[in-house]
Each structure stands twice: as C-alpha cells, then as structure tokens.
Design a protein around this motif. Structure first.
Motif, PDB file in Angstrom:
ATOM      1  N   THR A 302       0.815  -1.218   0.000  1.00 54.64           N
ATOM      2  CA  THR A 302       0.000   0.000   0.000  1.00 54.64           C
ATOM      3  C   THR A 302       0.846   1.265   0.000  1.00 54.64           C
ATOM      4  OG1 THR A 302      -0.167  -0.070   2.419  1.00 54.64           O
ATOM      5  CG2 THR A 302      -1.934  -1.134   1.151  1.00 54.64           C
ATOM      6  N   ARG A 303       2.157   1.119  -0.035  1.00 52.63           N
ATOM      7  CA  ARG A 303       3.098   2.250  -0.085  1.00 52.63           C
ATOM      8  C   ARG A 303       2.908   3.183   1.118  1.00 52.63           C
ATOM      9  NH1 ARG A 303       0.250   2.312  -4.411  1.00 52.63           N
ATOM     10  NH2 ARG A 303      -0.325   4.516  -4.284  1.00 52.63           N
ATOM     11  N   ALA A 304       2.715   2.596   2.270  1.00 54.12           N
ATOM     12  CA  ALA A 304       2.498   3.382   3.484  1.00 54.12           C
ATOM     13  C   ALA A 304       3.735   4.196   3.840  1.00 54.12           C
ATOM     14  CB  ALA A 304       2.130   2.459   4.643  1.00 54.12           C
ATOM     15  N   THR A 305       3.506   5.422   4.296  1.00 55.58           N
ATOM     16  CA  THR A 305       4.609   6.282   4.735  1.00 55.58           C
ATOM     17  C   THR A 305       4.568   6.544   6.237  1.00 55.58           C
ATOM     18  OG1 THR A 305       3.331   8.291   4.241  1.00 55.58           O
ATOM     19  CG2 THR A 305       4.750   7.411   2.483  1.00 55.58           C
ATOM     20  N   ILE A 306       3.447   6.247   6.875  1.00 55.20           N
ATOM     21  CA  ILE A 306       3.294   6.372   8.332  1.00 55.20           C
ATOM     22  C   ILE A 306       2.566   5.125   8.802  1.00 55.20           C
ATOM     23  CG2 ILE A 306       2.215   7.676  10.220  1.00 55.20           C
ATOM     24  CD1 ILE A 306       2.316  10.162   8.407  1.00 55.20           C
ATOM     25  N   ILE A 307       2.950   4.598   9.960  1.00 61.30           N
ATOM     26  CA  ILE A 307       2.224   3.480  10.550  1.00 61.30           C
ATOM     27  C   ILE A 307       1.771   3.863  11.951  1.00 61.30           C
ATOM     28  CG2 ILE A 307       3.371   1.663   9.220  1.00 61.30           C
ATOM     29  CD1 ILE A 307       5.151   1.175  11.712  1.00 61.30           C
ATOM     30  N   HIS A 308       0.649   3.322  12.378  1.00 61.21           N
ATOM     31  CA  HIS A 308       0.190   3.439  13.758  1.00 61.21           C
ATOM     32  C   HIS A 308       0.363   2.080  14.434  1.00 61.21           C
ATOM     33  CE1 HIS A 308      -2.297   7.353  14.072  1.00 61.21           C
ATOM     34  NE2 HIS A 308      -1.283   7.513  13.252  1.00 61.21           N
ATOM     35  N   TYR A 309       0.766   2.106  15.690  1.00 61.26           N
ATOM     36  CA  TYR A 309       1.044   0.851  16.387  1.00 61.26           C
ATOM     37  C   TYR A 309       0.560   0.930  17.829  1.00 61.26           C
ATOM     38  CZ  TYR A 309       4.934   3.283  18.687  1.00 61.26           C
ATOM     39  OH  TYR A 309       5.674   4.163  19.425  1.00 61.26           O
ATOM     40  N   LEU A 310       0.461  -0.217  18.458  1.00 59.18           N
ATOM     41  CA  LEU A 310       0.297  -0.362  19.897  1.00 59.18           C
ATOM     42  C   LEU A 310       1.483  -1.165  20.407  1.00 59.18           C
ATOM     43  CD1 LEU A 310      -3.493  -1.236  20.207  1.00 59.18           C
ATOM     44  CD2 LEU A 310      -2.405   0.926  20.791  1.00 59.18           C
ATOM     45  N   GLY A 311       1.719  -1.079  21.721  1.00 53.69           N
ATOM     46  CA  GLY A 311       2.869  -1.762  22.292  1.00 53.69           C
ATOM     47  C   GLY A 311       2.916  -3.237  21.984  1.00 53.69           C
ATOM     48  N   VAL A 312       1.761  -3.892  21.939  1.00 52.38           N
ATOM     49  CA  VAL A 312       1.730  -5.332  21.706  1.00 52.38           C
ATOM     50  C   VAL A 312       2.253  -5.700  20.321  1.00 52.38           C
ATOM     51  CG1 VAL A 312      -0.648  -5.350  20.820  1.00 52.38           C
ATOM     52  CG2 VAL A 312       0.263  -7.382  21.933  1.00 52.38           C
ATOM     53  N   ILE A 313       2.170  -4.764  19.379  1.00 53.01           N
ATOM     54  CA  ILE A 313       2.626  -5.031  18.015  1.00 53.01           C
ATOM     55  C   ILE A 313       4.142  -5.193  17.959  1.00 53.01           C
ATOM     56  CG2 ILE A 313       2.862  -3.917  15.736  1.00 53.01           C
ATOM     57  CD1 ILE A 313       0.023  -2.847  16.088  1.00 53.01           C
TER      58      ILE A 313
END
Length: 588
Positions: A302-313
């Motif tokens: 998807t050519r992502a330039t920003i990711i969102h995460y949680l600690g568990v990831i």
C-alpha cells in the motif's frame, strides 16, 4: 494564522440543506468569510476554526484535494470484503457521501439522531460517518468482539435510533437487539432502500461544532464501559493538532499514506488519524486488523509512509523471522504508545524507522508526543506539555508532586477554558464526568513523572500500582521485564492481597511455547530478580493459556479472575514469596 502556499479561496455562506453538493465548497456558516488551505510546518492543512463542522471541513478538503487518494484497504483474500483491495479519492468520496446524505435525509434522519454501526474495519464506515455527521447524526461504532449482552447495553445506553450492519454481522447484531430493552430498526449498510422513518423527528436547529459527532465506549477497568460523547469541534481539533506537530512527525505537502490497523470503534483510527488525513490531503489505509504475518506485505503493497502501532505489536513483529519486506518499505515514522523500553531501540534498528511514543485517551486525543530530536528512546517518554495541553502531576490530595516523583497526570486546555477540545462528557453519567473534572483539571488516571525539562514519562495506570510494604510498584515495569524474556508471549501483572505486606505482585504469563513450562517459573523469577529491586519480582506466578483482550489488544485485567475469585487459589499457581529476599550486595 497567516495563509501561505496552496490557496483555496472559498466564500462561505450558510446553506439551508447540509446535503447541498459536497463537490462544491458552499458551507454552512451564517456569516461570510474566506477560508484557505495553509502551510503549518511541512504540511498543507485545511484551515478550520472552533465553529467548523465535520461536514464543512470535508467539503473544503474535497474541493482542495479532489484527485488525491483518501481511503484505501490492502489486498485481502482472507476478508469477506474488498478482497482485491480498495482505494477512493477525495472527489469520488464526496459524491458517495452526498448520495448517502440524501438517502438518510429523505427518510427523516438528521440532527439529534444516533446510529449504531457494526461494519468491522470497512472503509465504508468512514464514508457513512461523514454523511451522518454532515446531517448532525452521531455515530455509535459497535465493537465486533461484543457478545449479545454487550451489544444490548450499548444500544440501551446510546438509545440508538437505527443500526446499520454488514451482512456477516447481522446475526450478531440481531442477537443483541433481541435482548435489548431499547429496540431500533436494523438495515444493511450497503442497501439503504429499506431505511424506515425514525421514531422521533430530527431537530431543526443548525448543526454546529458543539453537535455530538460520535459516542465511543471506553473499555474501562471496572464495570460497564462509559460512552464518551465527542463533538465535531473535538474531532476536528484532534486531527488538526496531529497534522501540525512537525519535527519527526511532520506531514508533507503532497500528503502521506497512513497505515492504521486499529479498529474503527477506537478513537485512534476513527478520529485522530482519520481527521488528520482528511485535513492534510492524505490517505488512510485501513486493514481489517493487525496480523504480524501480513504486516510488512500490506505496508509495502500500500506504499504506506506512516504506521500506527500499539505496544503489543512491537514484540510480535520482532518475533517474526527476518524478511526482505521489513526494510524494503517507505515508512517515515510510526506513531503509537506502549513500546516496551527494552524493545524500542531494537525495533528501530531492525526495521529502520523511528517509533514516536505518544499519549492520548478517548476523552482527549490531542496527543502529546516525543517527536523532537533527540528523542528519549527506551524511557517511556511521551512528550512535554504544550499550549492547549497544560499538565500537572499530583498526589492523592491533588497537590503537585516534586519533579521526578510519580503522580497522577491531570490536564486541561487552559485556565480560562479548561474543557476546550475535550470530550463533552460521559453519556448518562454526569457524576463520573464531574468527578473526572474535579478542580477544573481532567484526571487521567495515569501515573507519570516529569523531568526538570518538562519531559513526561509514563509510569502506569493509577489503578495498576501495587502497594507492597510501603513501596509503590508499577505493574507495567514488571510486565516490560517479563515480556523481554524469550519464554514469554504475553503477560499481565496484578496486585493481590497479602496479609503481611498489604499487597503482593501476581504475574499471569502466557508462554511462547507451553512445552517449556517445566522450570519456567524459576527462570522468570531469576530474570526479574536480576533486572529489578527484589520487592518488585513476582511473589505469585501463574501460567495461563491466554489473556482476555479488547479489540485493540489491550489486556482486560479485570476479566482474568471474574466473580471475586482469589488469584492466589488458582490451580498450578507458583508461590514465590519466600524467594523474595533483599540481597545486601545489591542496592535498590
């Protein structure tokens, strides 16, 4: 604010019909004014103010960014929808939103109604949200993990006037409605031809920035979830705030592609990132859920330039075997919370991207973030107070604690308007709202400490502090140490009663491999005893097959031992209290 760069001059005069051509930018103000896009830091952001509604902001965005991608989903053969992927631009989205507006409005739905939505993570959820908010309707997302009784509670508490649902979730929603004391019609989200006439008429007053846009239910630590009422002004302010933080978290003028695997019933994806991408001409990529085996292929595809995460990831991705895709990506930074200190730098080095730790909550998601170089990687730092987010760190008597000492974080906008851009309150729970705002500061329930330079560090949820022999022990600190061991897949640390020491540390551990259980208790105890002061090591340790979690993978500690069960009486529990001895050769 001064106007710079890209200009999109718009003469705005209030119209009578909020469904008027969403491809134009005729707005809904009773006064005329000129709006422009403006440059803030590196980002081009649609200019809004405290009177702007979500419908107005989307009209401006659609006019300014027309052909740019707006919403996307990765290829997903495992899904029931958009198996070949999905992408829609701003202009096309505006046309679809207009059609949805007309469908709802033609049956009488409008200002003051609430509509429950059980659509999983479909991008259509966000199109319906825009249409509903344009009409002054509040969205009530339903957690797809809810059982019938939980759905029934949500319907009763919100008094939803309608529920829209995907085909594969219909039976689940029907089951909840069947036992709910509050009844509402249910229609498929993709066929509004069967929309009924609402039981009560819509309000006739104008939609404003104070109008309720969403009711989001917090998971809570005890009792039933509380419905947080969020206004148009709150939601837009959160997106504009995120868009203009700059530094390592800067959005570029050409827009970003933001991959957010978090659920759309959660404030992170449906409010924070969604309104940010709308205001900046960016694209929100919405996978159906987090999956470590698909993560990097979806991010690269998807050519992502920003990711969102949680600690568990973080540990789940670190536990995956190396692949070419994990470094062959375009990600500029990640935004999230809860990266374990021991794993933070390791993740950044392996995957070649910075993880920017933030703090926010449903009640106030204008996030604080550790985004200025040099960052304090591996310290649980999450930023400094800023204009619009004033912070104090207090004791149990609401007195300020000394710098460097732990205390509860309380926040406000400023002294004159403390509640500006905060949630509007807890639905049908004025007492809880008043209590949270005692002293005109919002009490977050989070224990933090603040350095002399103002940097804030997360310590733990206030309710996750264990009081043992006069020592305050943060459950999160012990969880981080246990999680860093190869034997551990998942962990939750609780306080349990202790007849001698007031409370004791109780650790629930899911092993990476159940076959390693023999001797694991001793190994993990020694690991903690090496890394922590003796009194912080687990006094009790129990191996479990799994831990209950929310849809955002947050462990629900209050569900581990239901019905008043004493954890210490659990079969197979290891009593390690006699092993906890002060070592005179060690300090601490």
């Amino acid at each position: 604010m001064d106007d710079h760069g890209l200009h999109c001059h718009v003469n705005r005069a209030r119209q009578n019909d909020p469904c008027d051509d969403l491809n134009s930018i005729s707005g809904h103000r009773a006064y005329g004014e000129t709006h422009r896009c403006f440059i803030e830091g590196d980002a081009t952001v649609i200019a809004i103010d405290d009177r702007t509604t979500i419908g107005e902001a989307f009209q401006l965005a659609a006019a300014a960014y027309g052909p740019r991608p707006f919403l996307a989903a990765p290829v997903g053969p495992h899904r029931a929808y958009h198996q070949q992927g999905y992408e829609i631009d701003f202009a096309t989205a505006a046309r679809e939103v207009q059609q949805l507006c007309e469908a709802y409005k033609s049956r009488g739905f409008g200002h003051g109604h609430r509509i429950a939505m059980l659509l999983d993570n479909r991008p259509e959820h966000l199109l319906h949200k825009l249409a509903l908010n344009t009409l002054g309707i509040s969205c009530v997302p339903v957690n797809p993990d809810y059982r019938a009784s939980e759905i029934a509670y949500l319907l009763e508490n919100s008094e939803a006037d309608l529920a829209i649902v995907s085909n594969e979730r219909r039976e689940q929603l029907d089951a909840g409605m069947a036992i709910s004391a509050h009844k509402a019609p249910i229609v498929p989200f993709d066929d509004l031809s069967s929309l009924p006439v609402p039981a009560k008429p819509a309000r006739t007053d104008p939609v404003t920035s104070e109008t309720e846009a969403s009711v989001l239910y917090t998971s809570g630590t005890t009792g039933r979830p509380k419905g947080c009422m969020l206004s148009h002004g709150y939601e837009l302010a959160s997106g504009a705030w995120y868009a203009t933080r700059g530094h390592l978290a800067a959005f570029r003028p050409e827009g970003e592609r933001l991959y957010n695997p978090l659920p759309l019933y959660h404030v992170n994806s449906s409010i924070l990132s969604f309104h940010c991408v709308m205001l900046t001409g960016s694209c929100q990529i919405q996978p159906d859920r987090f999956n470590p085996t698909r993560w990097w292929s979806e991010v690269t595809q998807t050519r992502a330039t920003i990711i969102h995460y949680l600690g568990v990831i973080v540990p789940l991705l670190l536990n995956m075997p190396p692949s070419a895709e994990e470094r062959d990506h375009s990600v500029r930074f990640g935004i999230g919370a809860g990266a374990e200190p021991q794993l933070h730098a390791l993740f950044e080095k392996r995957f070649n991207l910075p993880l920017i730790e933030i703090w926010g909550m449903t009640e106030m998601v204008r996030v604080l973030l550790d985004h200025e170089a040099p960052r304090q990687v591996g310290t649980r730092a999450f930023g400094r107070p800023a204009a619009g987010v004033e912070v104090r760190v207090i004791d149990e008597h609401d007195n300020d604690v000394a710098r460097g000492s732990p205390g509860e974080m309380v926040i406000r906008y400023n002294a004159e308007t403390p509640r500006r851009h905060f949630f509007s309150g807890y639905l049908k729970d004025e007492k809880a709202t008043v209590d949270a705002w005692r002293g005109s500061w919002f009490h977050t329930g989070d224990t933090v400490r603040q350095d002399d330079d103002g940097m804030l560090h997360f310590v733990d949820r206030k309710k996750n502090i264990i009081r043992r022999s006069g020592e305050n022990i943060a459950a999160a600190e012990i969880e981080a140490v246990l999680q860093s061991h190869d034997l551990v897949k998942q962990v939750a640390v609780l306080a349990v009663p202790d007849e001698l020491r007031e409370e004791e540390v109780f650790a629930c551990v899911v092993l990476s491999d159940p076959q390693t259980a023999d001797g694991a208790a001793e190994t993990l105890f020694q690991h903690c005893n090496r890394e922590l002061a003796y009194f912080k090591s687990p006094g009790w340790l129990l191996f479990v097959d799994s831990l209950p979690t929310t849809g955002t993978q947050k462990i629900q500690k209050h569900h581990i031992f239901p019905n008043g069960q004493d954890p210490r009486s659990s079969a197979g529990v290891h009593d390690l209290r006699e092993r906890k001895k002060r070592d005179p050769a060690r300090k601490g």
